[in-house]
Motif scaffolding. Structure first.
Motif, short mmCIF file in Angstrom:
data_model
loop_
_atom_site.label_atom_id
_atom_site.label_comp_id
_atom_site.label_asym_id
_atom_site.label_seq_id
_atom_site.Cartn_x
_atom_site.Cartn_y
_atom_site.Cartn_z
N GLU A 195 0.79 -1.17 0.02
CA GLU A 195 0.02 -0.13 -0.06
C GLU A 195 0.90 1.22 0.06
O GLU A 195 1.33 1.68 1.06
N LYS A 207 -8.38 7.83 -5.64
CA LYS A 207 -7.93 7.29 -4.34
C LYS A 207 -9.03 6.13 -4.09
O LYS A 207 -8.54 5.01 -3.54
N ASP A 211 -7.99 2.30 -2.97
CA ASP A 211 -8.20 1.74 -1.69
C ASP A 211 -8.80 0.53 -1.79
O ASP A 211 -8.93 -0.32 -0.96
N LYS A 212 -9.85 0.14 -2.94
CA LYS A 212 -10.72 -0.97 -2.81
C LYS A 212 -9.56 -2.20 -3.44
O LYS A 212 -9.79 -3.17 -2.74
N TYR A 214 -6.78 -2.77 -1.79
CA TYR A 214 -6.37 -3.45 -0.39
C TYR A 214 -7.63 -3.67 0.67
O TYR A 214 -7.14 -4.00 1.89
N GLU A 215 -8.68 -3.59 0.15
CA GLU A 215 -9.83 -3.59 1.07
C GLU A 215 -10.00 -5.03 1.68
O GLU A 215 -10.06 -6.02 1.09
#
Length: 262
Positions: A195, A207, A211-212, A214-215
């Motif tokens: 990340e 963004k 972010d999804k 690494y969700e």
């Protein structure tokens, strides 16, 4: 990337490309190279602060060099931009690289293809060629290439990036074999999910989309990879870590992971 102590790196000169995200080794002099000057300044300040807090007397010089590795003229003049007392580089870390988009073959912009290959492959090779000549004159030195899990296994939506990282893997393997009769070491670090700004760049600044990626799981962070780089660089001179494959505990491949909650 963060700071990691190792007595074998005390007083050594380390050059890092793509260093605007930051990497430092306590006790080393680290030449920070990247395209973004303001980010480089911030990284140099962070490295200086960390070195002072470590209490280590050796090293502690963090000069910055604005460098686009895809620009052949900039690479050719790189040595002239390094302070003269630090030009004897001991460790080269080829960290510059990025990915653009998730388009599939047939819809990928030529400019994206050229940009990824120019930096991830051609830039890495140009910088390596510059330093390997000098390493050979001293019969010493360490080349550390930052590859990727994408250089081990391809995945849909990443054809160009995967191709560039497969090229890095092949180049690293060939270089290892070409230098087998020397004391020059060659290492490829192959991270899985990390990340950083990586996914933000891939999704062109989106963004939320980044972010999804690494969700639901705990990805690696830049410090994890920095520590692996420094660990590989600080092995005894007769030890070479040829490949180091590092992934989060809940990732098994580019497409196999467990998202059961962080």
């Amino acid at each position: 990337m963060s700071v990691f102590n190792s007595s074998r790196l005390l007083g050594r000169n380390v050059l890092v490309t793509g260093a605007s995200a930051g990497i430092g080794a306590a006790g080393s002099n680290v030449i920070l190279c990247a395209r973004r000057l303001e980010s480089l300044k911030a990284v140099a300040e962070a490295c200086t602060t960390a070195h002072k807090e470590s209490g280590v007397k050796e090293g502690g010089n963090f000069p910055i060099v604005q460098l686009d590795v895809s620009d052949k003229q900039q690479v050719a003049s790189l040595l002239d931009k390094i302070p003269e007392n630090l030009r004897k580089v001991d460790v080269l870390v080829n960290n510059a690289g990025f990915v653009l988009g998730v388009e599939r073959v047939g819809t990928i912009a030529d400019s994206d293809i050229e940009a990824m290959f120019s930096t991830n492959v051609l830039g890495l090779i140009s910088v390596t060629q510059l330093f390997v000549k000098e390493f050979k004159t001293r019969n010493a030195g360490h080349i550390i290439n930052v590859g990727s899990v994408a250089g081990r296994e391809a995945y849909a939506g990443g054809s160009i990036y995967c191709a560039t990282k497969h090229a890095v893997n092949a180049f690293s393997g060939s270089l290892l074999r070409e230098l087998v009769d020397t004391n020059i070491r060659v290492t490829e670090i192959q991270p899985g999910m990390v990340e950083t700004e990586f996914s933000i760049v891939r999704f062109r600044g989106n963004k939320a989309a980044a972010d999804k990626v690494y969700e639901g799981l705990q990805p690696l962070v830049a410090q994890d990879i920095a520590e692996e780089i420094v660990w590989a660089a600080s092995r005894p001179p007769h030890v070479n870590i040829a490949e180091l494959f590092v992934m989060p505990v809940n990732q098994a491949s580019p497409t196999i992971n467990y998202r059961g909650g962080k």
